[in-house]
Design a protein around this motif. Structure first.
Motif, PDB file in Angstrom:
ATOM      1  N   PRO A  10       0.828  -1.208   0.000  1.00 30.99           N
ATOM      2  CA  PRO A  10       0.000   0.000   0.000  1.00 30.99           C
ATOM      3  C   PRO A  10       0.859   1.253   0.000  1.00 30.99           C
ATOM      4  O   PRO A  10       2.085   1.191   0.102  1.00 30.99           O
ATOM      5  N   SER A  11       0.218   2.402  -0.131  1.00 33.57           N
ATOM      6  CA  SER A  11       0.943   3.668  -0.115  1.00 33.57           C
ATOM      7  C   SER A  11       1.678   3.834   1.206  1.00 33.57           C
ATOM      8  O   SER A  11       1.259   3.315   2.250  1.00 33.57           O
ATOM      9  N   TRP A  12       2.778   4.573   1.153  1.00 33.79           N
ATOM     10  CA  TRP A  12       3.635   4.746   2.317  1.00 33.79           C
ATOM     11  C   TRP A  12       3.883   6.232   2.527  1.00 33.79           C
ATOM     12  O   TRP A  12       4.072   6.975   1.576  1.00 33.79           O
ATOM     13  N   SER A  13       3.870   6.680   3.787  1.00 36.23           N
ATOM     14  CA  SER A  13       4.048   8.099   4.078  1.00 36.23           C
ATOM     15  C   SER A  13       5.206   8.317   5.041  1.00 36.23           C
ATOM     16  O   SER A  13       5.738   7.364   5.626  1.00 36.23           O
ATOM     17  N   GLU A  14       5.576   9.590   5.221  1.00 37.99           N
ATOM     18  CA  GLU A  14       6.631   9.923   6.186  1.00 37.99           C
ATOM     19  C   GLU A  14       6.231   9.513   7.598  1.00 37.99           C
ATOM     20  O   GLU A  14       7.079   9.120   8.402  1.00 37.99           O
ATOM     21  N   ALA A  15       4.943   9.597   7.887  1.00 35.67           N
ATOM     22  CA  ALA A  15       4.477   9.185   9.216  1.00 35.67           C
ATOM     23  C   ALA A  15       4.701   7.689   9.435  1.00 35.67           C
ATOM     24  O   ALA A  15       5.076   7.264  10.526  1.00 35.67           O
ATOM     25  N   ASP A  16       4.484   6.889   8.383  1.00 37.99           N
ATOM     26  CA  ASP A  16       4.732   5.449   8.489  1.00 37.99           C
ATOM     27  C   ASP A  16       6.219   5.180   8.715  1.00 37.99           C
ATOM     28  O   ASP A  16       6.597   4.311   9.508  1.00 37.99           O
ATOM     29  N   ARG A  75      23.282  -0.461  14.100  1.00 39.35           N
ATOM     30  CA  ARG A  75      23.812   0.586  13.216  1.00 39.35           C
ATOM     31  C   ARG A  75      23.331   0.360  11.776  1.00 39.35           C
ATOM     32  O   ARG A  75      23.034   1.316  11.045  1.00 39.35           O
ATOM     33  N   TYR A  76      23.246  -0.890  11.373  1.00 40.47           N
ATOM     34  CA  TYR A  76      22.730  -1.227  10.038  1.00 40.47           C
ATOM     35  C   TYR A  76      21.299  -0.723   9.886  1.00 40.47           C
ATOM     36  O   TYR A  76      20.931  -0.120   8.879  1.00 40.47           O
ATOM     37  N   LEU A  77      20.484  -0.963  10.914  1.00 39.38           N
ATOM     38  CA  LEU A  77      19.090  -0.538  10.865  1.00 39.38           C
ATOM     39  C   LEU A  77      18.986   0.988  10.818  1.00 39.38           C
ATOM     40  O   LEU A  77      18.132   1.547  10.129  1.00 39.38           O
ATOM     41  N   ARG A  78      19.863   1.654  11.555  1.00 39.44           N
ATOM     42  CA  ARG A  78      19.840   3.124  11.535  1.00 39.44           C
ATOM     43  C   ARG A  78      20.176   3.640  10.137  1.00 39.44           C
ATOM     44  O   ARG A  78      19.557   4.601   9.652  1.00 39.44           O
ATOM     45  N   GLN A  79      21.134   2.997   9.485  1.00 41.00           N
ATOM     46  CA  GLN A  79      21.486   3.409   8.128  1.00 41.00           C
ATOM     47  C   GLN A  79      20.315   3.181   7.165  1.00 41.00           C
ATOM     48  O   GLN A  79      20.088   3.974   6.247  1.00 41.00           O
ATOM     49  N   MET A  80      19.576   2.086   7.379  1.00 43.69           N
ATOM     50  CA  MET A  80      18.397   1.837   6.543  1.00 43.69           C
ATOM     51  C   MET A  80      17.379   2.963   6.672  1.00 43.69           C
ATOM     52  O   MET A  80      16.841   3.453   5.675  1.00 43.69           O
ATOM     53  N   ILE A  81      17.108   3.375   7.906  1.00 43.61           N
ATOM     54  CA  ILE A  81      16.142   4.448   8.147  1.00 43.61           C
ATOM     55  C   ILE A  81      16.659   5.771   7.599  1.00 43.61           C
ATOM     56  O   ILE A  81      15.909   6.553   6.987  1.00 43.61           O
ATOM     57  N   GLN A  82      17.940   6.047   7.795  1.00 41.43           N
ATOM     58  CA  GLN A  82      18.513   7.294   7.295  1.00 41.43           C
ATOM     59  C   GLN A  82      18.407   7.366   5.773  1.00 41.43           C
ATOM     60  O   GLN A  82      18.125   8.427   5.213  1.00 41.43           O
ATOM     61  N   TRP A  83      18.609   6.232   5.100  1.00 43.78           N
ATOM     62  CA  TRP A  83      18.489   6.208   3.642  1.00 43.78           C
ATOM     63  C   TRP A  83      17.071   6.583   3.235  1.00 43.78           C
ATOM     64  O   TRP A  83      16.857   7.374   2.311  1.00 43.78           O
ATOM     65  N   LYS A  84      16.091   6.006   3.923  1.00 44.58           N
ATOM     66  CA  LYS A  84      14.691   6.273   3.594  1.00 44.58           C
ATOM     67  C   LYS A  84      14.336   7.731   3.871  1.00 44.58           C
ATOM     68  O   LYS A  84      13.642   8.374   3.068  1.00 44.58           O
ATOM     69  N   GLU A  85      14.789   8.269   4.977  1.00 38.93           N
ATOM     70  CA  GLU A  85      14.493   9.666   5.314  1.00 38.93           C
ATOM     71  C   GLU A  85      15.118  10.623   4.299  1.00 38.93           C
ATOM     72  O   GLU A  85      14.506  11.624   3.928  1.00 38.93           O
ATOM     73  N   LYS A  86      16.327  10.317   3.836  1.00 40.60           N
ATOM     74  CA  LYS A  86      16.960  11.153   2.822  1.00 40.60           C
ATOM     75  C   LYS A  86      16.189  11.097   1.512  1.00 40.60           C
ATOM     76  O   LYS A  86      16.010  12.113   0.826  1.00 40.60           O
TER      77      LYS A  86
END
Length: 348
Positions: free
Chosen positions: A278-284, A329-340
């Motif tokens: 489904p659609s994905w948002s910044e809140a998700d 740290r791997y998970l943090r990099q995953m989230i940082q990639w998505k936020e960027k």
């Protein structure tokens, strides 16, 4: 092996033979695959017999959720094999059991191919079952209080463990590794709060929260790729309605423990989910961040070290702790990639 150990195994085999005899599988060939999974040779081929210790209410929820998933046309569901007529579950020797068809995975299966296929199944099921529900003010307040209380308790635990380390006259390698990671753990709590607040703002503004049918504990060990290339999940016992991020956080945390991080991994994973889901948002993404970046597994591990320091050798404790920090740290990099990526899309 000691005589006591042999006697225990003999009792277990005898009990399992009795269980199988009671349901028409007398003298059947069978073998343990794991602590709760037995491979039984049926006249039509092998089947998986699973042992499950849950309350009657939990068992009914499990069956209800499976029926819903099958009616909705969800993918990756292994149907239960009825025994004793139409009964999908049976009790024997104070345990509950159920059968599933046995799916044999090819010996050569790319881990990358497997994880992307399983992720596509999760995404597709989320899309089929996506819905929204109203959040009452009292319910929403109680939920936020519960989350904040949990994080407060975890931070108290982290501080207690750090204090215990600092009281040592000579720091062990494990204690030194934990204290070196302390600032990183603190930052993870800050990131979790920021992500949760991003999601919470959207829920409060809309007055609703989204949910979908979730597996509950999707991991590679609970995933199978059959010889024809289809992907399946086993162990749907904890399935039910929940936010999409709960499934994804569990799946991504499992992946983080299995391979080193590469920048392209995040791109493939997110693109696969967005292609089928489904659609994905910044809140998700905010809620996913709050769920993924918890240092709780590290704190539990450090607490076990403090209580049972001789369970492993010091170098083993330290290596396992370093690996857990690396996974986070791997998970943090995953989230940082998505936020960027989201920031770039917003600015374009």
């Amino acid at each position: 092996m000691s005589m006591k150990g042999k006697s225990s195994i003999s009792r277990c085999r005898h009990r399992m033979n009795d269980v199988l005899s009671n349901i028409g599988y007398k003298n059947a060939d069978w073998s343990w695959i794991s602590e709760r999974v037995i491979r039984v040779q049926d006249q039509d081929g092998p089947v998986a017999l699973k042992q499950w210790q849950r309350s009657a209410e939990e068992r009914e929820h499990f069956l209800h959720h499976l029926r819903y998933a099958e009616r909705a046309g969800m993918q990756g569901i292994i149907p239960l094999k009825p025994v004793r007529g139409d009964t999908p579950m049976f009790e024997s020797a104070r345990h509950v059991y159920y059968f599933e068809p046995w799916i044999e995975e090819p010996t050569v299966t790319s881990s990358r191919e497997k994880e992307l296929k399983l992720l596509a199944v999760l995404a597709g099921n989320h899309k089929i079952s996506e819905d929204e529900e109203e959040m009452q003010e009292e319910e929403w307040f109680a939920y936020k209080q519960e989350v904040q209380h949990t994080w407060h308790q975890e931070q108290l635990m982290m501080n207690r463990l750090a204090d215990q380390c600092e009281q040592s006259r000579f720091l062990s390698p494990f204690e030194l590794t934990f204290l070196q990671g302390y600032p990183f753990f603190e930052n993870m709590f800050k990131d979790m709060r920021q992500g949760f607040q991003t999601w919470a703002r959207q829920v409060q503004e809309k007055g609703v929260r989204r949910f979908a049918f979730c597996h509950g504990f999707p991991t590679l060990d609970h995933g199978l790729i059959s010889a024809d290339g289809n992907a399946y999940f086993t162990n749907w016992e904890t399935s039910g309605p929940g936010h999409l991020a709960f499934d994804l956080a569990c799946f991504y945390r499992d992946l983080s423990r299995r391979q080193p991080f590469h920048a392209l991994d995040s791109k493939r994973l997110y693109e696969t989910y967005e292609a089928y889901g489904p659609s994905w948002s910044e809140a998700d993404t905010g809620l996913l961040k709050a769920l993924m970046l918890t240092p709780r597994p590290i704190l539990d591990f450090a607490d076990t070290y403090a209580r049972e320091p001789y369970r492993y050798a010091e170098h083993q404790w330290t290596a396992m702790l370093a690996a857990k920090v690396s996974h986070l740290r791997y998970l943090r990099q995953m989230i940082q990639w998505k936020e960027k990526q989201e920031a770039a899309m917003k600015g374009s």
